[in-house]
Structure formats: structure tokens, C-alpha cells
Design a protein around this motif. Sequence first.
Motif, PDB file in Angstrom:
ATOM      1  N   ARG A  58      55.760  41.576  57.919  1.00  0.00           N
ATOM      2  CA  ARG A  58      54.994  42.704  57.391  1.00  0.00           C
ATOM      3  C   ARG A  58      55.249  42.870  55.897  1.00  0.00           C
ATOM      4  O   ARG A  58      54.314  43.072  55.120  1.00  0.00           O
ATOM      5  N   ASP A  59      56.504  42.762  55.473  1.00  0.00           N
ATOM      6  CA  ASP A  59      56.841  42.880  54.047  1.00  0.00           C
ATOM      7  C   ASP A  59      56.205  41.751  53.245  1.00  0.00           C
ATOM      8  O   ASP A  59      55.709  41.972  52.133  1.00  0.00           O
ATOM      9  N   LEU A  60      56.240  40.545  53.801  1.00  0.00           N
ATOM     10  CA  LEU A  60      55.645  39.420  53.089  1.00  0.00           C
ATOM     11  C   LEU A  60      54.134  39.556  52.981  1.00  0.00           C
ATOM     12  O   LEU A  60      53.543  39.188  51.969  1.00  0.00           O
ATOM     13  N   MET A  61      53.492  40.088  54.021  1.00  0.00           N
ATOM     14  CA  MET A  61      52.037  40.273  53.969  1.00  0.00           C
ATOM     15  C   MET A  61      51.665  41.354  52.954  1.00  0.00           C
ATOM     16  O   MET A  61      50.678  41.209  52.222  1.00  0.00           O
ATOM     17  N   ILE A  62      52.441  42.410  52.874  1.00  0.00           N
ATOM     18  CA  ILE A  62      52.177  43.457  51.880  1.00  0.00           C
ATOM     19  C   ILE A  62      52.357  42.889  50.475  1.00  0.00           C
ATOM     20  O   ILE A  62      51.547  43.135  49.580  1.00  0.00           O
ATOM     21  N   GLY A  63      53.413  42.103  50.273  1.00  0.00           N
ATOM     22  CA  GLY A  63      53.633  41.466  48.977  1.00  0.00           C
ATOM     23  C   GLY A  63      52.509  40.503  48.621  1.00  0.00           C
ATOM     24  O   GLY A  63      52.074  40.440  47.467  1.00  0.00           O
ATOM     25  N   GLY A  64      52.027  39.741  49.608  1.00  0.00           N
ATOM     26  CA  GLY A  64      50.910  38.823  49.365  1.00  0.00           C
ATOM     27  C   GLY A  64      49.634  39.560  49.013  1.00  0.00           C
ATOM     28  O   GLY A  64      48.864  39.123  48.146  1.00  0.00           O
ATOM     29  N   ALA A  65      49.380  40.689  49.671  1.00  0.00           N
ATOM     30  CA  ALA A  65      48.193  41.484  49.363  1.00  0.00           C
ATOM     31  C   ALA A  65      48.278  42.061  47.951  1.00  0.00           C
ATOM     32  O   ALA A  65      47.279  42.084  47.222  1.00  0.00           O
ATOM     33  N   ILE A  66      49.460  42.500  47.565  1.00  0.00           N
ATOM     34  CA  ILE A  66      49.645  43.021  46.202  1.00  0.00           C
ATOM     35  C   ILE A  66      49.409  41.914  45.184  1.00  0.00           C
ATOM     36  O   ILE A  66      48.746  42.120  44.154  1.00  0.00           O
ATOM     37  N   LEU A  67      49.925  40.717  45.459  1.00  0.00           N
ATOM     38  CA  LEU A  67      49.712  39.590  44.547  1.00  0.00           C
ATOM     39  C   LEU A  67      48.238  39.228  44.449  1.00  0.00           C
ATOM     40  O   LEU A  67      47.743  38.904  43.357  1.00  0.00           O
ATOM     41  N   VAL A  69      45.621  41.196  44.789  1.00  0.00           N
ATOM     42  CA  VAL A  69      44.961  42.213  43.958  1.00  0.00           C
ATOM     43  C   VAL A  69      45.306  41.998  42.484  1.00  0.00           C
ATOM     44  O   VAL A  69      44.434  42.082  41.604  1.00  0.00           O
ATOM     45  N   LEU A  70      46.571  41.690  42.219  1.00  0.00           N
ATOM     46  CA  LEU A  70      46.965  41.455  40.829  1.00  0.00           C
ATOM     47  C   LEU A  70      46.297  40.207  40.260  1.00  0.00           C
ATOM     48  O   LEU A  70      45.885  40.205  39.088  1.00  0.00           O
ATOM     49  N   PHE A  71      46.177  39.152  41.045  1.00  0.00           N
ATOM     50  CA  PHE A  71      45.537  37.924  40.559  1.00  0.00           C
ATOM     51  C   PHE A  71      44.074  38.165  40.214  1.00  0.00           C
ATOM     52  O   PHE A  71      43.567  37.609  39.235  1.00  0.00           O
ATOM     53  N   VAL A  72      43.384  38.982  41.006  1.00  0.00           N
ATOM     54  CA  VAL A  72      41.992  39.312  40.688  1.00  0.00           C
ATOM     55  C   VAL A  72      41.932  40.082  39.363  1.00  0.00           C
ATOM     56  O   VAL A  72      41.084  39.796  38.502  1.00  0.00           O
ATOM     57  N   ALA A  73      42.827  41.035  39.185  1.00  0.00           N
ATOM     58  CA  ALA A  73      42.854  41.792  37.929  1.00  0.00           C
ATOM     59  C   ALA A  73      43.198  40.881  36.746  1.00  0.00           C
ATOM     60  O   ALA A  73      42.599  41.001  35.663  1.00  0.00           O
ATOM     61  N   PHE A  74      44.139  39.960  36.953  1.00  0.00           N
ATOM     62  CA  PHE A  74      44.514  39.035  35.877  1.00  0.00           C
ATOM     63  C   PHE A  74      43.364  38.086  35.532  1.00  0.00           C
ATOM     64  O   PHE A  74      43.221  37.665  34.385  1.00  0.00           O
ATOM     65  N   PHE A  75      42.539  37.741  36.528  1.00  0.00           N
ATOM     66  CA  PHE A  75      41.395  36.867  36.268  1.00  0.00           C
ATOM     67  C   PHE A  75      40.410  37.551  35.331  1.00  0.00           C
ATOM     68  O   PHE A  75      39.896  36.926  34.397  1.00  0.00           O
ATOM     69  N   PHE A  76      40.163  38.841  35.559  1.00  0.00           N
ATOM     70  CA  PHE A  76      39.266  39.571  34.664  1.00  0.00           C
ATOM     71  C   PHE A  76      39.911  39.774  33.291  1.00  0.00           C
ATOM     72  O   PHE A  76      39.217  39.749  32.270  1.00  0.00           O
ATOM     73  N   ALA A  77      41.213  39.964  33.247  1.00  0.00           N
ATOM     74  CA  ALA A  77      41.908  40.089  31.959  1.00  0.00           C
ATOM     75  C   ALA A  77      41.837  38.780  31.185  1.00  0.00           C
ATOM     76  O   ALA A  77      41.719  38.782  29.949  1.00  0.00           O
ATOM     77  N   ARG A  78      41.893  37.649  31.892  1.00  0.00           N
ATOM     78  CA  ARG A  78      41.781  36.339  31.255  1.00  0.00           C
ATOM     79  C   ARG A  78      40.440  36.205  30.558  1.00  0.00           C
ATOM     80  O   ARG A  78      40.356  35.766  29.400  1.00  0.00           O
TER      81      ARG A  78
END
Length: 149
Positions: A58-67, A69-78
Motif C-alpha cells: 500500500r505504501d509503495l502504491m501511494i508512493g508510485g501514484a505520487i511519483l 502525478v509529479l512526472f506529469v507536472a514535470f513534463f509540463f514544466a519541461r
Amino acid sequence: MAQDQKDQKDQSGFALPAPQTAGANAASAATMSSSASVTHTEVFTSTTTSVNVDTSSRDLMIGGAILLVLFVAFFFARGAYANTLVAKRVPPNKANAAGWWLFVFLASLSVGVVLSAVNPARFLAPLIIAPLAVVAVVAIVLMILSGRK
């Protein structure tokens, strides 16, 4: 008699009670109230020698979901960073490369932070954090170098 009082004063202090079962708790509560003047000390010894490093899925899945979301945001920042560099008269291919290096930099930092939040005992090891830090440093240097005119 003065020696007995001194010994009794040295032995008085905070002491943890011995672990008891549920049935013995009621009986010991009555005896503890009647014998409040008796002091008993025990030494606490730890039975575990290693840190609990089990991470639930469960902790790993929450961490993966957070990553994710962050990768999508970083793609737009790129893309925004690359467009900003093009507006500053940097050639588009160099600006695009600088944008991707920004993405790699932000992604490596966020992976390190999320892993250390999920399970610090396992993922804050130098064998895991050091390569992520090296990738981040290389990415920021290449981002700066490729973002020049």
C-alpha cells in the motif's frame, strides 16, 4: 540506620513495572496500592537487533501514484522551460535538450524524496541515494550547459 536510608535513597527512582498478563493486573493493582513503599527496578533489554524494513505494498502504491502525478507536472514544466529558452533566442534543439535535462533532474530528486518518505530505513541507504544524487547533479549541469546560447 543512616546507611540504610542512604541505600534506600539511591535505589529510589523511576522504574518500569514488569510485564503482566490481564488476570494478574487486577491482583497486582491491589498489592501495588498496599505496598507503595517497596521499590523494584528492572533493566530493559531490547529483543530486536535490526530495524523493521518491511514496506507494505500500500505504501509503495501511494508512493508510485505520487511519483506519477509529479512526472506529469514535470513534463509540463519541461515544455514551459524549453519555450522560455526559445523565447530568449536559444536554438530550439538546445532548448528542448535543456528541458529534458530539467525533467531528469526533477524526476531523480522526487524519486529520492518519495523513496525516503516511504521507508527511510531501507531507501535512505547510500547505495540508493548516492546514484540518485549523482544523476541529479549531472542533469543540472547538463541542463545549464545545454541551455546556453
